[in-house]
Design an enzyme around this catalytic site. Structure first.
Site, short mmCIF file in Angstrom:
data_model
loop_
_atom_site.label_atom_id
_atom_site.label_comp_id
_atom_site.label_asym_id
_atom_site.label_seq_id
_atom_site.Cartn_x
_atom_site.Cartn_y
_atom_site.Cartn_z
CG HIS A 1 53.06 -6.62 12.28
ND1 HIS A 1 52.28 -5.90 13.15
CD2 HIS A 1 52.29 -7.68 11.89
CE1 HIS A 1 51.09 -6.50 13.27
NE2 HIS A 1 51.08 -7.58 12.50
CG HIS B 1 44.19 -9.20 13.16
ND1 HIS B 1 43.83 -10.22 12.33
CD2 HIS B 1 45.54 -9.25 13.24
CE1 HIS B 1 44.91 -10.87 11.92
NE2 HIS B 1 45.97 -10.29 12.46
CG ASP C 1 52.34 -13.54 15.60
OD1 ASP C 1 51.56 -13.12 16.48
OD2 ASP C 1 52.39 -13.08 14.46
CG ASP D 1 53.77 -10.92 11.14
OD1 ASP D 1 53.33 -11.36 12.22
OD2 ASP D 1 53.03 -10.53 10.23
CG HIS E 1 46.70 -5.75 11.16
ND1 HIS E 1 46.33 -6.71 10.25
CD2 HIS E 1 47.70 -6.30 11.91
CE1 HIS E 1 47.07 -7.81 10.46
NE2 HIS E 1 47.91 -7.58 11.45
CD GLU F 1 48.67 -9.13 15.15
OE1 GLU F 1 48.98 -10.18 15.73
OE2 GLU F 1 48.91 -8.91 13.95
CG HIS G 1 53.86 -8.39 15.34
ND1 HIS G 1 52.80 -7.82 16.01
CD2 HIS G 1 53.42 -9.57 14.86
CE1 HIS G 1 51.75 -8.62 15.93
NE2 HIS G 1 52.10 -9.69 15.24
ZN LIG Z 1 49.50 -8.94 12.15
#
Ligand SMILES: [Zn+2]
Ligand SMILES: *[C@@H]1O[C@H](CO)[C@@H](O)[C@H](O)[C@H]1NC(C)=O
Length: 429
Positions: free
Chosen positions: A274, A208, A74, A348, A253, A181, A72
């Site tokens: 993650h 999420h 971003d 992350d 999540h 996500e 993961h």
């Molecule tokens: Zn996340």
């Protein structure tokens, strides 16, 4: 052979005596034979025999063979938020404002990553029907991830399968994959899911931080009020369709109810792209032992992988400082329940504002491996699993299920979100 292997003796400082001179060829052969024997003996004794003793050097050596595939990252979100997705505006060949750039990726032995193509989930309205731009925005995030891979194509190789990832790494490239996500990014449509798959998406998180039409979320620090009690009936259709097309079910999540129901239902191994262990920090976003116990090797367990998040606010309760050891604690704890073949890394990076001490960016992965080597009990194979092999096994598992379901004649799901009124309503056309 490693730098710790004995060197051949130099004969430069031997006195030039006639008697010894004559004996030397035979003696040299004996010494060489003895050394070869010692090498073979040490080699047989264990895989560690020929490796660097220094934990960091050993970590570097392992990772040069089995680099990190981060579950993961971003970077696309950073591109959107900071640069409006304009790839002319930033340069990954130099140090960026975030945690990820090419020089640091190289230093950290990064071999692959899932580009998270995330858009946020606020303002859904009742029944999750409020019109949004999320599908457009998701397409933009898929686009920017691909633009980045194209722009730096000497470094990245865009991949859609485990085989492609292995080939990319073998060729010295960083494999790039796509992960969505949250099912809020589907616009309540399984048709959109199928098209995301066609665009290369290989995992999707079921939620999420908000509930959606398919499933209940964990929220972040506090649970959110459940909307379905886990998966909705449409969410069950979603799992079937994800299994059938070959998109990994990501249960990071999600609410515990959603996670447990998804584990019951899915034919494919799941990922937690993650997530951290709730054991160390009792927040709803972290994974409870009950879920960890369902993941592992053997009968009745899902063969999935739990990829540890580096975000300090998830690792430890508020006010406590996280470092490399904290992340290693989470990995060892998850491994103690699910097994070492079921852990991975989902940093992350570029999606969080703080990072642990010693794991500041992608250049620091070797610090984590060195810490585990120092602790002991982690073989080269275990660490290769943690770095990326466990994730690739799971991805292959999902590919196999998709293949099998098609062979069995399983058809695309025609399920439609029952709260929608715009489809098949018999109106004018
Ligand atoms: Zn996340
Ligand atoms: C964790 O938090 C939940 C919800 O706030 C609470 O019910 C539970 O007792 C806590 N568990 C522990 C071990 O503190």
């Amino acid at each position: 052979m490693s730098e710790n292997a004995p060197l051949l003796p130099s004969s430069a400082d031997s006195p030039p005596l006639a008697g010894q001179q004559r004996k030397r060829p035979a003696r040299t052969i004996l010494v060489v034979l003895a050394l070869i024997g010692a090498c073979i003996f040490v080699g047989i004794k264990g895989e560690n025999g020929l490796l660097p003793k220094n934990p960091m050097k050993r970590a570097q050596y392992f990772l040069s063979n089995s680099p990190v595939i981060d579950g993961h990252v971003d970077l696309p979100e950073l591109a959107r938020v900071m640069y409006g997705n304009n790839v002319d505006e930033f340069n990954l060949r130099k140090k960026t404002v975030g945690h990820v750039d090419i020089p640091r990726m190289k230093r950290g032995h990064m071999g692959g990553m899932f580009f998270s193509v995330y858009v946020d989930c606020v303002e859904d309205g009742p029944d999750f029907l409020l019109p949004t731009n999320r599908v457009r925005d998701t397409l933009e995030q898929i686009d920017v991830a691909k633009l980045i891979m194209e722009r730096y194509s000497d470094v990245f190789e865009y991949c859609e399968s485990a085989t492609e990832v292995r080939d990319a790494i073998y060729g010295g490239k960083v494999a790039g994959l796509l992960g969505v996500e949250g099912a809020h990014q589907l616009g309540n449509s399984l048709g959109v899911l199928r098209q995301y798959h066609a665009l290369g998406v290989r995992y999707m998180t079921l939620t999420h931080s908000c509930n959606n039409a398919f499933a209940d979320s964990a929220g972040i620090f506090e649970p959110v009020e459940p909307a379905h009690g886990g998966l909705s009936s449409f969410g069950k259709d979603l799992i079937y369709e994800m299994n059938r097309v070959g998109i990994l079910v990501d249960i990071s999540h999600v609410a515990d109810t959603t996670a447990l129901q998804a584990l019951e239902l899915t034919r494919s191994p799941v990922i937690l792209s993650h997530s951290d262990a709730r054991h160390f920090n009792n927040i709803s976003r972290n994974v409870p032992d009950e879920v960890l116990r369902k993941i592992g090797s053997g009968k009745g367990k899902n063969d999935g992988v739990v990829m540890v998040n580096f975000y300090p606010a998830f690792l430890l309760p508020r006010g406590q400082k996280a470092d490399v050891k904290t992340v290693a604690d989470h990995i060892e704890y998850i491994a103690s329940i699910s097994g070492k073949a079921h852990v991975g890394i989902g940093s992350d990076y570029d999606g969080v504002e703080t990072v642990p001490e010693g794991l500041e960016d992608v250049s620091k992965y070797p610090e984590l491996f060195a810490e585990l080597i120092r602790r002991g009990g982690w073989s080269q194979k275990d660490l290769a699993g943690l770095a990326g092999e466990n994730l690739l096994r799971v991805l292959e598992g999902a590919e196999r299920v998709a293949f099998d379901m098609k062979k069995e004649g399983k058809q695309p799901s025609m399920a439609v979100y029952d709260k929608r009124t715009d489809l098949g309503n018999g109106g004018e056309y």
